[in-house]
Motif scaffolding. Structure first.
Motif, PDB file in Angstrom:
ATOM      1  N   THR A   4       0.826  -1.212   0.000  1.00 31.56           N
ATOM      2  CA  THR A   4       0.000   0.000   0.000  1.00 31.56           C
ATOM      3  C   THR A   4       0.858   1.261   0.000  1.00 31.56           C
ATOM      4  O   THR A   4       0.642   2.187  -0.803  1.00 31.56           O
ATOM      5  CB  THR A   4      -0.918   0.021   1.232  1.00 31.56           C
ATOM      6  OG1 THR A   4      -1.755  -1.144   1.214  1.00 31.56           O
ATOM      7  CG2 THR A   4      -1.789   1.266   1.246  1.00 31.56           C
ATOM      8  N   ALA A   5       1.850   1.306   0.887  1.00 35.27           N
ATOM      9  CA  ALA A   5       2.739   2.468   0.949  1.00 35.27           C
ATOM     10  C   ALA A   5       3.531   2.613  -0.347  1.00 35.27           C
ATOM     11  O   ALA A   5       3.759   3.739  -0.819  1.00 35.27           O
ATOM     12  CB  ALA A   5       3.687   2.342   2.135  1.00 35.27           C
ATOM     13  N   LEU A   6       3.933   1.488  -0.934  1.00 30.95           N
ATOM     14  CA  LEU A   6       4.690   1.538  -2.183  1.00 30.95           C
ATOM     15  C   LEU A   6       3.853   2.119  -3.311  1.00 30.95           C
ATOM     16  O   LEU A   6       4.326   2.986  -4.071  1.00 30.95           O
ATOM     17  CB  LEU A   6       5.168   0.136  -2.566  1.00 30.95           C
ATOM     18  CG  LEU A   6       5.951   0.036  -3.883  1.00 30.95           C
ATOM     19  CD1 LEU A   6       7.225   0.870  -3.815  1.00 30.95           C
ATOM     20  CD2 LEU A   6       6.279  -1.435  -4.195  1.00 30.95           C
ATOM     21  N   MET A   7       2.595   1.688  -3.431  1.00 31.10           N
ATOM     22  CA  MET A   7       1.724   2.189  -4.484  1.00 31.10           C
ATOM     23  C   MET A   7       1.449   3.687  -4.302  1.00 31.10           C
ATOM     24  O   MET A   7       1.477   4.455  -5.265  1.00 31.10           O
ATOM     25  CB  MET A   7       0.412   1.410  -4.495  1.00 31.10           C
ATOM     26  CG  MET A   7       0.542  -0.019  -5.003  1.00 31.10           C
ATOM     27  SD  MET A   7       1.174  -0.091  -6.702  1.00 31.10           S
ATOM     28  CE  MET A   7      -0.101   0.810  -7.576  1.00 31.10           C
ATOM     29  N   ILE A   8       1.205   4.100  -3.058  1.00 36.49           N
ATOM     30  CA  ILE A   8       0.954   5.523  -2.795  1.00 36.49           C
ATOM     31  C   ILE A   8       2.187   6.354  -3.133  1.00 36.49           C
ATOM     32  O   ILE A   8       2.087   7.422  -3.755  1.00 36.49           O
ATOM     33  CB  ILE A   8       0.537   5.734  -1.334  1.00 36.49           C
ATOM     34  CG1 ILE A   8      -0.819   5.070  -1.068  1.00 36.49           C
ATOM     35  CG2 ILE A   8       0.483   7.216  -0.994  1.00 36.49           C
ATOM     36  CD1 ILE A   8      -1.255   5.132   0.379  1.00 36.49           C
ATOM     37  N   ALA A   9       3.369   5.861  -2.752  1.00 34.59           N
ATOM     38  CA  ALA A   9       4.605   6.587  -3.028  1.00 34.59           C
ATOM     39  C   ALA A   9       4.843   6.713  -4.536  1.00 34.59           C
ATOM     40  O   ALA A   9       5.282   7.766  -5.018  1.00 34.59           O
ATOM     41  CB  ALA A   9       5.789   5.887  -2.360  1.00 34.59           C
ATOM     42  N   ILE A  10       4.544   5.658  -5.287  1.00 33.96           N
ATOM     43  CA  ILE A  10       4.724   5.702  -6.749  1.00 33.96           C
ATOM     44  C   ILE A  10       3.775   6.717  -7.375  1.00 33.96           C
ATOM     45  O   ILE A  10       4.162   7.509  -8.238  1.00 33.96           O
ATOM     46  CB  ILE A  10       4.507   4.304  -7.360  1.00 33.96           C
ATOM     47  CG1 ILE A  10       5.644   3.361  -6.946  1.00 33.96           C
ATOM     48  CG2 ILE A  10       4.419   4.381  -8.878  1.00 33.96           C
ATOM     49  CD1 ILE A  10       5.448   1.923  -7.384  1.00 33.96           C
ATOM     50  N   VAL A  11       2.505   6.686  -6.933  1.00 28.68           N
ATOM     51  CA  VAL A  11       1.523   7.644  -7.459  1.00 28.68           C
ATOM     52  C   VAL A  11       1.947   9.076  -7.139  1.00 28.68           C
ATOM     53  O   VAL A  11       1.862   9.977  -7.991  1.00 28.68           O
ATOM     54  CB  VAL A  11       0.123   7.344  -6.891  1.00 28.68           C
ATOM     55  CG1 VAL A  11      -0.850   8.465  -7.243  1.00 28.68           C
ATOM     56  CG2 VAL A  11      -0.393   6.011  -7.414  1.00 28.68           C
ATOM     57  N   LEU A  12       2.410   9.298  -5.914  1.00 25.15           N
ATOM     58  CA  LEU A  12       2.860  10.642  -5.524  1.00 25.15           C
ATOM     59  C   LEU A  12       4.071  11.079  -6.345  1.00 25.15           C
ATOM     60  O   LEU A  12       4.162  12.233  -6.773  1.00 25.15           O
ATOM     61  CB  LEU A  12       3.191  10.677  -4.036  1.00 25.15           C
ATOM     62  CG  LEU A  12       2.007  10.576  -3.070  1.00 25.15           C
ATOM     63  CD1 LEU A  12       2.507  10.420  -1.636  1.00 25.15           C
ATOM     64  CD2 LEU A  12       1.109  11.810  -3.191  1.00 25.15           C
ATOM     65  N   ALA A  13       5.015  10.158  -6.570  1.00 21.56           N
ATOM     66  CA  ALA A  13       6.214  10.478  -7.346  1.00 21.56           C
ATOM     67  C   ALA A  13       5.840  10.874  -8.771  1.00 21.56           C
ATOM     68  O   ALA A  13       6.383  11.838  -9.327  1.00 21.56           O
ATOM     69  CB  ALA A  13       7.171   9.294  -7.353  1.00 21.56           C
ATOM     70  N   ILE A  14       4.896  10.146  -9.356  1.00 21.64           N
ATOM     71  CA  ILE A  14       4.443  10.483 -10.707  1.00 21.64           C
ATOM     72  C   ILE A  14       3.735  11.838 -10.705  1.00 21.64           C
ATOM     73  O   ILE A  14       3.936  12.673 -11.596  1.00 21.64           O
ATOM     74  CB  ILE A  14       3.513   9.388 -11.256  1.00 21.64           C
ATOM     75  CG1 ILE A  14       4.299   8.080 -11.443  1.00 21.64           C
ATOM     76  CG2 ILE A  14       2.875   9.814 -12.577  1.00 21.64           C
ATOM     77  CD1 ILE A  14       3.438   6.894 -11.826  1.00 21.64           C
ATOM     78  N   GLY A  15       2.919  12.068  -9.671  1.00 19.89           N
ATOM     79  CA  GLY A  15       2.193  13.331  -9.575  1.00 19.89           C
ATOM     80  C   GLY A  15       3.093  14.529  -9.349  1.00 19.89           C
ATOM     81  O   GLY A  15       2.721  15.667  -9.658  1.00 19.89           O
ATOM     82  N   MET A  16       4.304  14.308  -8.840  1.00 20.14           N
ATOM     83  CA  MET A  16       5.235  15.396  -8.563  1.00 20.14           C
ATOM     84  C   MET A  16       6.009  15.842  -9.794  1.00 20.14           C
ATOM     85  O   MET A  16       6.614  16.925  -9.794  1.00 20.14           O
ATOM     86  CB  MET A  16       6.234  14.967  -7.481  1.00 20.14           C
ATOM     87  CG  MET A  16       5.636  14.852  -6.087  1.00 20.14           C
ATOM     88  SD  MET A  16       6.672  13.866  -4.977  1.00 20.14           S
ATOM     89  CE  MET A  16       8.241  14.665  -5.146  1.00 20.14           C
TER      90      MET A  16
END
Length: 350
Positions: free
Chosen positions: A136-148
């Motif tokens: 879960t944390a990995l998926m959220i971090a990936i989405v945030l990284a893409i959004g940044m």
């Protein structure tokens, strides 16, 4: 005219910001932005890690890591929401509306707030992964990284547009705070800002401490944020630039005054308490024409959006009329000439 900063320019600036010591070379706006975002990342990472150490004594490590990141992210969301919506709601209620001569660019501020939140959250969930990795944390971090990606690109590019003109200070239009300007003058400034064609000229007259320089910098700053190529210079420096050729520019020069779309010419005349007119329109034009046998300087001034910061205007000297006549003589339409006569501010505009 707009000049796009290329990806190559951004790469060179990024290398300059990341490699070397700022103690001997100074700090750029792009470097400050990188440091600021690293601070936001850290303010998400460190509290999450500390909160995890507290929670792990009461629950499983994976649950503690997710809860820590989620709570810290929620806290920053509440803080930034209050930080943004507080002034906005008060302004709409009219409580602080009088404090703004020019309303802030709320959309731009909202985008900046979202950018900060992305870095806060990314730091929080990166800490969660370090403490106890979960899908879960990995998926959220990936989405945030893409959004940044886009916000980081936009703001780094914007900082390059802001640092290249060499403004004497950082100042946005909503910070220009004096009640001695009528609504008609506010409309003139807005017209200059929203103008989509080249060759618009804005004259700012007024005595010392009337806010001429700060207003000129504020207007140009708003246009720099819109990614217009701007140059700020004093009249004395510009007189020397009239003799320069663009091919003499260094590799670090993203654009010269001749290739800018916004030109701010400050300190043409000091104004009150100095009564003398140090530089007349006729004298200014003589410098313009000294460059060479061609009319390159006239052509550039005609086709560039220019903010002219002058001294006092009065009925006797008719400075506004004379400067407009000078521009008209080089081919600028009178419809493209705007003029503001600022009064003496009782308190500093900062």
């Amino acid at each position: 005219m707009k000049r796009a900063i290329t990806s190559k320019n951004m790469y060179r600036q990024l290398l300059a910001d990341l490699i070397g010591k700022d103690s001997y070379r100074g700090v750029t706006l792009t470097y400050s932005w990188l440091a600021n975002q690293f601070g936001h990342f850290s303010l998400g990472f460190i509290p999450t890690f500390l909160f995890f150490l507290f929670l792990k004594k009461r629950m499983a490590d994976t649950s503690a890591a997710l809860w820590a990141a989620s709570v810290i992210s929620a806290i920053w969301l509440l803080f930034e929401t209050f930080n943004f919506l507080g002034p906005l709601l008060l302004s709409k209620r009219g409580d602080v509306k009088k404090a703004y001569v020019f309303q802030p660019a709320w959309g731009n501020i909202a985008f900046d707030t979202v950018t900060d939140l992305l870095f806060f959250w990314f730091g929080a969930f990166t800490a969660s992964l370090c403490c106890a990795p979960t899908d879960t944390a990995l998926m959220i971090a990936i989405v945030l990284a893409i959004g940044m990606i886009y916000p980081a690109y936009y703001w780094y590019l914007t900082k390059m547009y802001l640092q290249t003109p060499a403004y004497p200070f950082q100042f946005r239009l909503s910070q220009w705070n004096t009640e001695k300007i009528p609504d008609t003058d506010v409309a003139i400034v807005q017209r200059f800002l929203d103008n989509e064609v080249q060759g618009m000229h804005l004259f700012l007259f007024g005595p010392k401490r009337s806010g001429k320089t700060s207003l000129s910098v504020a207007i140009a700053t708003e246009l720099s944020i819109r990614h217009h190529a701007a140059v700020y210079t004093s009249a004395m420096k510009l007189y020397c630039m009239f003799f320069e050729q663009d091919e003499h520019a260094t590799a670090d020069t993203l654009w010269t005054w001749r290739r800018a779309s916004i030109l701010v010419i400050d300190d043409i005349n000091p104004g009150h308490p100095i009564k003398e007119e140090l530089i007349s329109p006729e004298r200014f034009l003589s410098f313009v024409d000294t460059f060479s046998s061609n009319d390159i300087n006239r052509t550039v001034l005609k086709q560039t959006n220019v903010i002219w910061v002058l001294g006092d205007d009065d009925d006797a000297r008719k400075l506004s009329e004379r400067w407009k006549n000078m521009l008209h003589s080089i081919g600028v339409e009178k419809e493209k000439m705007l003029s503001l006569n600022l009064e003496l501010a009782e308190t500093p505009v900062f």
